[in-house]
Design an enzyme around this catalytic site. Sequence first.
Site, PDB file in Angstrom:
ATOM      1  N   SER A  65       5.470  -4.553  -2.051  1.00 56.00           N
ATOM      2  CA  SER A  65       4.586  -3.569  -2.884  1.00 56.00           C
ATOM      3  C   SER A  65       5.015  -3.249  -4.024  1.00 56.00           C
ATOM      4  CB  SER A  65       4.770  -2.228  -1.831  1.00 56.00           C
ATOM      5  OG  SER A  65       3.902  -1.422  -2.199  1.00 56.00           O
ATOM      6  N   ASP A  81      -5.867  -5.031   2.261  1.00 56.00           N
ATOM      7  CA  ASP A  81      -5.018  -4.066   1.554  1.00 56.00           C
ATOM      8  C   ASP A  81      -5.751  -4.144   0.078  1.00 56.00           C
ATOM      9  OD1 ASP A  81      -3.046  -3.394  -0.368  1.00 56.00           O
ATOM     10  OD2 ASP A  81      -1.206  -4.941   0.497  1.00 56.00           O
ATOM     11  N   HIS A 125      -2.015  -2.877   4.209  1.00 59.01           N
ATOM     12  CA  HIS A 125      -0.582  -2.590   3.538  1.00 59.01           C
ATOM     13  C   HIS A 125       0.317  -1.751   4.277  1.00 59.01           C
ATOM     14  CE1 HIS A 125       1.409  -2.600  -0.499  1.00 59.01           C
ATOM     15  NE2 HIS A 125       2.135  -1.366  -0.131  1.00 59.01           N
TER      16      HIS A 125
END
Length: 315
Positions: free
Chosen positions: A155, A253, A283
């Site tokens: 991330s 995502d 995600h």
Amino acid sequence: MSYRFDPELAAAVPFLPQLDFADVAAARATITALSAQLPAPDASALCIEERTIEGPDGPVPLRIYRPLEPRGALPGLLYIHGGGFVVGSLESEHGNAIALASALGIVLVSVGYRLAPEHPYPAGLHDCEAAFLWSVANAAELGIDATRFGVFGQSAGGGLAAALCLLRRDRGGTQPCFQFLGIPELDDRLQTPSMRAFTDTPLWNRPAAELSWRYYLGAIAPGSDAVPAHAAPARASDLAGLPPACVTVMEFDPLRDEGLHYAGRLLQAGVSVELHAYPGTFHGSSLIADATISRRAQADMCAAIARGLGLPPLA
């Protein structure tokens, strides 16, 4: 929107926490509470040590994970946590750090970099660079083979890992030998099809991304020409000379397409890239660790890191 999530993941979605990035304190409290609920893997084979090093603007906390019985200098990994540049800590990633260090038999250095909005770019990146350089300089003490020291992030951590590689290339000198960019946050412009489409996905969505970049860039306007590539690696005009990479993306995502695009550009620049895209995922869906697709992604991740660090194939 209605999403074709993997059935095992879909069953868990109603129970996932809601992260409100408009309230930074509440978002941090949510992550802290979530981390406390996750069972920690067995750390009995590891020596875990807290260190504080001197960074560019003050102390930077590290947590170092080493095998109790190392056999010579080992490959190592700088671990950069995720959290939209705003949340996350050494503690929130402690379980995953244990799991990685144990599964791979490596030395792992986790860095507690400064967070936005209190500390906008380049504070977090400079802390990560300080941790990388300190680890290389102290490789002998740490039991690390400095020629096999990579960087790992997911991330925002993946974005910082990519930025660290760019920064080290541009400054010259030692670079990571390998970069693992898991579901990376790379592009402040927010114009990819996935970013435009996924406005209400679990755990991460376009509204969260907008706030994340606003916090991280501080006085620099997101989407403007003033944003440097060391803040948003997707803006880099030249990706040649970077370390080999593994990039992962999840189907639903918002960050999916910027990860795919960055992986493609790395390949075009002559950088070796391993790319994994996981269907039916979103995600942070790896939090549902028992799902078959999550277990597959975890195994793929460990195998890719092993290859990147020159380790024998995992059993």
